[in-house]
Design an enzyme around this catalytic site. Structure first.
Site, PDB file in Angstrom:
ATOM      1  N   LYS A  44       0.831  -1.206   0.000  1.00  8.91           N
ATOM      2  CA  LYS A  44       0.000   0.000   0.000  1.00  8.91           C
ATOM      3  C   LYS A  44       0.865   1.256   0.000  1.00  8.91           C
ATOM      4  CE  LYS A  44      -3.947   1.663   2.821  1.00  8.91           C
ATOM      5  NZ  LYS A  44      -4.741   1.294   4.029  1.00  8.91           N
TER       6      LYS A  44
ATOM      7  N   SER B 103      -9.427   1.239   3.160  1.00 10.51           N
ATOM      8  CA  SER B 103      -8.620   2.053   2.280  1.00 10.51           C
ATOM      9  C   SER B 103      -7.556   1.265   1.518  1.00 10.51           C
ATOM     10  CB  SER B 103      -7.934   3.158   3.105  1.00 10.51           C
ATOM     11  OG  SER B 103      -7.084   2.602   4.100  1.00 10.51           O
TER      12      SER B 103
ATOM     13  N   SER C 264      -9.659  -1.127   7.338  1.00 12.07           N
ATOM     14  CA  SER C 264      -9.106  -0.968   5.996  1.00 12.07           C
ATOM     15  C   SER C 264      -8.434  -2.192   5.403  1.00 12.07           C
ATOM     16  CB  SER C 264      -8.125   0.205   5.971  1.00 12.07           C
ATOM     17  OG  SER C 264      -8.811   1.428   6.082  1.00 12.07           O
TER      18      SER C 264
END
Length: 388
Positions: free
Chosen positions: A31, A108, A132
């Site tokens: 990420k 996310s 997330s």
């Protein structure tokens, strides 16, 4: 790598393994909150990227994976500053959920989930503050673990709310999930001795009817394998945790990002901009009240773990929202969702998502929450459930 909704143009995308090890040949993506030496971390926002310097060192978790034989094959997108559960990014677009293209991918850790779900990598590093890792896993039919808070290093990872932030990972199969966990925790696979499960029945009972029936059928098929009890929680009690979590999270977010937000009033998408503005309105008195309610929840959770080894809940209150859902519908869904994710989040407990159900082809699953530091036992449960 030409899909900007999934991959970050600034990379790096290729990080070779550094040694032979138990993860030989496995590919992972990471990420855009994880630092890589010599490259800038963008946090899903062009303004943030443009004004921050390249990282001076690589996040230790990335290096641990590379020394175990894994290779990185992409830096992937996140919702801006990781402050959303939808998977939408106004600057780079919303990744296509490969399981259900008409529905949101979740965030996310959106790029992490989509890259793994479509086969670009065997596993992905993400982060989890308020869901997330867990939510994208649920929407993309992936296994995932939100580890015990504080058990893995957040060094070299951009924070959102440090008292709740934790790294996490997701994969298409339970074996890979457990292999990665064994490397990161430095522990062998765990064995299980007659695990008992506390089922939060009110959360399953209020699912939409097709999902409630789906769970009932699945639970009937596996119930003989476990000792089960009813968890002593009401749906209203869990719903109330949403406000508690969001206030405590919001106070930390404001302390980290309020000044930057003031200096960049047009830098964020509307929903995240509004949430950041809201965090600046939270008072010390509101935090004090939320802290007291958190302590009450910790006591209740401790009492439940005295009855059973693990707690079982639906990971989400419904199927993933449609991409066409309006902001009002998404806001209402978020409130229901965050009470459920706050159960583990407020206590720093690990939570495992199991993608073992589907309704008319749309992924659905459930979660198992364990006491702090039961991470390897949860990964063993993933192995067990995948074999049933």
């Amino acid at each position: 790598m030409d899909d900007d909704s999934v991959y970050c143009a600034h990379g790096p995308h290729q990080l070779a393994s550094l040694a032979d090890g138990p993860l030989d040949g496995l590919r992972f993506v990471y990420k855009d909150l994880y630092d890589v030496a010599g490259f800038t971390t963008g946090a899903g926002n062009p303004s943030w990227f443009q004004e921050h310097a390249p990282a001076s060192y690589t996040a230790p978790l990335i290096e641990m994976l590379r020394y175990a034989g894994a290779m990185a094959v992409g830096r992937v997108q996140t919702d801006e500053l990781a402050y959303s559960l939808n998977g939408c990014n106004v600057h780079f677009g919303t990744p296509i959920n490969p399981m259900t293209p008409d529905r949101l991918p979740g965030g996310s850790s959106s790029g992490s989930a989509v890259a793994v779900a479509r086969g670009d990598a065997e596993f992905a590093l993400g982060t989890d503050t308020g869901g997330s890792i867990r939510i994208p896993a649920a929407y993309n039919s992936l296994y995932s673990l939100r580890p015990t808070h504080g058990r893995l290093p957040m060094a070299g990872v951009l924070p959102l709310a440090p008292r709740f932030d934790t790294p996490g990972w997701l994969s298409r199969d339970a074996q890979t999930l457990e292999q990665v966990g064994s490397v990161l925790f430095g522990l062998p696979k765990a064995s299980l001795n007659a695990p008992s499960l506390a089922i939060v029945e009110p959360l399953f009972a209020r699912l939409p009817e097709p999902l409630a029936l789906l769970w009932q059928s699945f639970f009937k098929s596996i119930s003989s394998q476990f000792t089960t009890v009813a968890a002593p929680f009401s749906a209203a009690q869990i719903d109330a945790l949403s406000d508690v979590f969001q206030i405590l999270q919001g106070r930390q977010i404001a302390s980290l990002y309020h000044h930057w937000h003031q200096m960049h009033p047009d830098a964020l998408g509307k929903d995240i901009d509004q949430r950041l503005s809201w965090t600046a309105t939270l008072s010390a008195a509101a935090q004090h009240d939320a802290e007291q309610k958190r302590q009450q929840w910790l006591s209740q959770l401790h009492s439940c773990f005295a009855l059973s080894h693990f707690i079982v809940i639906p990971t989400t209150p419904d199927l993933s929202p449609l991409r066409t859902a309006d902001s009002l519908a998404l806001g209402e869904f978020r409130m229901r969702l965050m009470g459920m994710t706050a159960m583990a989040g407020l206590a720093g407990c690990p939570q495992l998502h199991l993608p073992l159900l589907a309704c008319d082809g749309v992924p659905f699953g459930f979660s198992i929450i364990g006491p702090r530091d039961s991470d390897m036992q949860l990964l063993a449960l993933a192995r067990l459930f995948s074999q049933l």
